[in-house]
Design an enzyme around this catalytic site. Structure first.
Site, PDB file in Angstrom:
ATOM      1  N   ASN A   9      35.172  40.710  21.660  1.00  0.00           N
ATOM      2  CA  ASN A   9      33.805  41.072  22.040  1.00  0.00           C
ATOM      3  C   ASN A   9      32.893  40.128  21.261  1.00  0.00           C
ATOM      4  O   ASN A   9      32.681  40.310  20.067  1.00  0.00           O
ATOM      5  CB  ASN A   9      33.531  42.537  21.670  1.00  0.00           C
ATOM      6  CG  ASN A   9      32.066  42.921  21.891  1.00  0.00           C
ATOM      7  OD1 ASN A   9      31.290  42.137  22.455  1.00  0.00           O
ATOM      8  ND2 ASN A   9      31.690  44.107  21.435  1.00  0.00           N
ATOM      9  N   TRP A  10      32.394  39.141  21.965  1.00  0.00           N
ATOM     10  CA  TRP A  10      31.570  38.126  21.291  1.00  0.00           C
ATOM     11  C   TRP A  10      30.207  38.673  20.880  1.00  0.00           C
ATOM     12  O   TRP A  10      29.484  38.035  20.125  1.00  0.00           O
ATOM     13  CB  TRP A  10      31.354  36.928  22.217  1.00  0.00           C
ATOM     14  CG  TRP A  10      32.550  36.044  22.401  1.00  0.00           C
ATOM     15  CD1 TRP A  10      33.835  36.269  21.958  1.00  0.00           C
ATOM     16  CD2 TRP A  10      32.576  34.780  23.077  1.00  0.00           C
ATOM     17  NE1 TRP A  10      34.648  35.226  22.323  1.00  0.00           N
ATOM     18  CE2 TRP A  10      33.899  34.288  23.014  1.00  0.00           C
ATOM     19  CE3 TRP A  10      31.619  34.001  23.739  1.00  0.00           C
ATOM     20  CZ2 TRP A  10      34.282  33.071  23.578  1.00  0.00           C
ATOM     21  CZ3 TRP A  10      31.996  32.792  24.307  1.00  0.00           C
ATOM     22  CH2 TRP A  10      33.313  32.335  24.219  1.00  0.00           C
ATOM     23  N   LYS A  11      29.827  39.827  21.424  1.00  0.00           N
ATOM     24  CA  LYS A  11      28.481  40.382  21.205  1.00  0.00           C
ATOM     25  C   LYS A  11      27.434  39.314  21.576  1.00  0.00           C
ATOM     26  O   LYS A  11      27.708  38.508  22.465  1.00  0.00           O
ATOM     27  CB  LYS A  11      28.339  40.903  19.767  1.00  0.00           C
ATOM     28  CG  LYS A  11      29.485  41.877  19.435  1.00  0.00           C
ATOM     29  CD  LYS A  11      29.262  42.695  18.194  1.00  0.00           C
ATOM     30  CE  LYS A  11      30.455  43.631  18.004  1.00  0.00           C
ATOM     31  NZ  LYS A  11      30.302  44.512  16.851  1.00  0.00           N
ATOM     32  N   GLU A  97      26.963  50.001  19.815  1.00  0.00           N
ATOM     33  CA  GLU A  97      25.671  49.307  19.671  1.00  0.00           C
ATOM     34  C   GLU A  97      24.756  49.643  20.849  1.00  0.00           C
ATOM     35  O   GLU A  97      23.537  49.699  20.703  1.00  0.00           O
ATOM     36  CB  GLU A  97      25.907  47.794  19.516  1.00  0.00           C
ATOM     37  CG  GLU A  97      26.470  47.492  18.126  1.00  0.00           C
ATOM     38  CD  GLU A  97      27.363  46.266  18.030  1.00  0.00           C
ATOM     39  OE1 GLU A  97      27.344  45.426  18.937  1.00  0.00           O
ATOM     40  OE2 GLU A  97      28.095  46.173  17.020  1.00  0.00           O
ATOM     41  N   GLY A 173      31.712  45.836  11.914  1.00  0.00           N
ATOM     42  CA  GLY A 173      30.939  44.801  11.243  1.00  0.00           C
ATOM     43  C   GLY A 173      30.689  45.085   9.775  1.00  0.00           C
ATOM     44  O   GLY A 173      29.855  44.436   9.147  1.00  0.00           O
ATOM     45  N   GLY A 233      35.513  42.049  17.175  1.00  0.00           N
ATOM     46  CA  GLY A 233      34.162  41.499  17.132  1.00  0.00           C
ATOM     47  C   GLY A 233      34.144  40.180  16.378  1.00  0.00           C
ATOM     48  O   GLY A 233      34.550  39.134  16.895  1.00  0.00           O
ATOM     49  N   GLY A 234      33.697  40.212  15.137  1.00  0.00           N
ATOM     50  CA  GLY A 234      33.505  38.995  14.345  1.00  0.00           C
ATOM     51  C   GLY A 234      34.687  38.032  14.362  1.00  0.00           C
ATOM     52  O   GLY A 234      34.507  36.813  14.518  1.00  0.00           O
TER      53      GLY A 234
HETATM   54  P1  13P Z   1      33.879  43.827  14.225  1.00  0.00           P
HETATM   55  O1  13P Z   1      35.301  43.399  14.542  1.00  0.00           O
HETATM   56  O2  13P Z   1      32.968  42.679  13.964  1.00  0.00           O
HETATM   57  O3  13P Z   1      33.848  44.894  13.194  1.00  0.00           O
HETATM   58  O4  13P Z   1      33.313  44.488  15.584  1.00  0.00           O
HETATM   59  C1  13P Z   1      34.066  45.445  16.234  1.00  0.00           C
HETATM   60  C2  13P Z   1      33.449  45.719  17.545  1.00  0.00           C
HETATM   61  O5  13P Z   1      32.373  46.283  17.615  1.00  0.00           O
HETATM   62  C3  13P Z   1      34.158  45.267  18.754  1.00  0.00           C
HETATM   63  O6  13P Z   1      33.586  45.787  19.895  1.00  0.00           O
END
Ligand code: 13P
Length: 253
Positions: A9-11, A97, A173, A233-234
């Site tokens: 998930n690149w956000k 989010e 995160g 995510g990250g």
């Molecule tokens: P992180 O891996 O950055 O904690 O994010 C997780 C996330 O929200 C994946 O959707």
């Protein structure tokens, strides 16, 4: 046997040049990991780029959100038929989010889930509790309510081909990961809840863990019986880390 899925998930990250480098590196490194399914969920403007770089490869792509409406006068929204036009296999629905910052409710999320299914896109339904809810012993209740909202709207058949991601809000995160035992407990409870409706569908459903998954904790998490991969995510923005996480899943294929 459930095939493990690692979805990035690149956000709201990315740029044309860095995306191309990232996807190229992931493609190169993922060549011999085809026993694991790998996907990247990119921002809407980069879906065309993802398709042009990933079409015909063993990496799928998808979006991070969609409208509950198919089309119409909904300024700024993106409908599932548009995601279909860009070949999305997946769409993330109900990420925390979106629940926290954009006020998405269980009812709206259930409509989005339905919209994805109606367009043959697999929803990745995110559920998870806040730290306050965990500390007050409400984790299973909160997650069950989130899953039930979709179950009641769509029915159990809608979960066939869908994916659930358990993402404790306090682990996203933050660098703080749920222990494998904490995650396994919630994953098992989700599967048990859906089993009451249809044990075959529940047994096939992939339940991902998300929240600070890193190369250093991925193997431990993926070794658990009901953890079928990760929503990353990250670490999905760093090719070497994302590939190391895919490799960890590969060793439990
Ligand atoms: P992180 O891996 O950055 O904690 O994010 C997780 C996330 O929200 C994946 O959707």
């Amino acid at each position: 046997m459930r095939r493990k899925l690692i979805a990035g998930n690149w956000k709201m990250h990315g740029a044309l040049t860095s995306n191309a480098q990232l996807l190229q590196s992931v493609l190169t490194g993922a060549g011999n990991l085809s026993a694991v399914e790998i996907a990247v969920c990119v921002p809407f403007p980069y879906l065309a780029q993802a398709r042009s770089l990933l079409e015909g490869t063993n990496i799928a792509w998808g979006a991070q959100n969609l409208s509950e409406q198919p089309q119409g006068a909904f300024t700024g929204e993106v409908g599932a038929p548009m995601l279909n036009d860009f070949g999305c296999r997946y769409v993330i629905v109900g990420h925390s989010e979106r629940r926290c910052f954009y006020g998405e409710t269980d009812a709206l999320i259930a409509e989005k889930f339905a919209a994805a299914l109606a367009n043959r896109i697999s929803p990745i339904l995110c559920v998870g509790e806040t730290l306050e809810q965990r500390d007050s012993g409400q984790t299973i209740e909160v997650v069950s309510t989130q899953v039930n909202a979709v179950l009641e709207r769509i029915g159990i058949a809608g979960f066939s081909g869908a994916v659930i991601a358990y993402e404790p809000v306090w682990a996203i995160g933050t660098g703080r990961t749920a222990t494998s035992a904490q995650a396994q407990e919630v994953h098992a409870s989700i599967r048990a809840l859906l089993s009451k409706a249809d044990s075959g569908i529940a047994g096939q459903l992939r339940i991902l863990y998300g929240g600070s998954v890193k190369p250093s904790n991925a193997s431990e998490l993926f070794s658990m019986e009901d953890i079928d991969g990760g929503l990353i995510g990250g670490a999905s923005l760093v090719a070497a880390d994302f590939l190391a996480i895919c490799q960890a899943a590969f060793s439990f294929r």
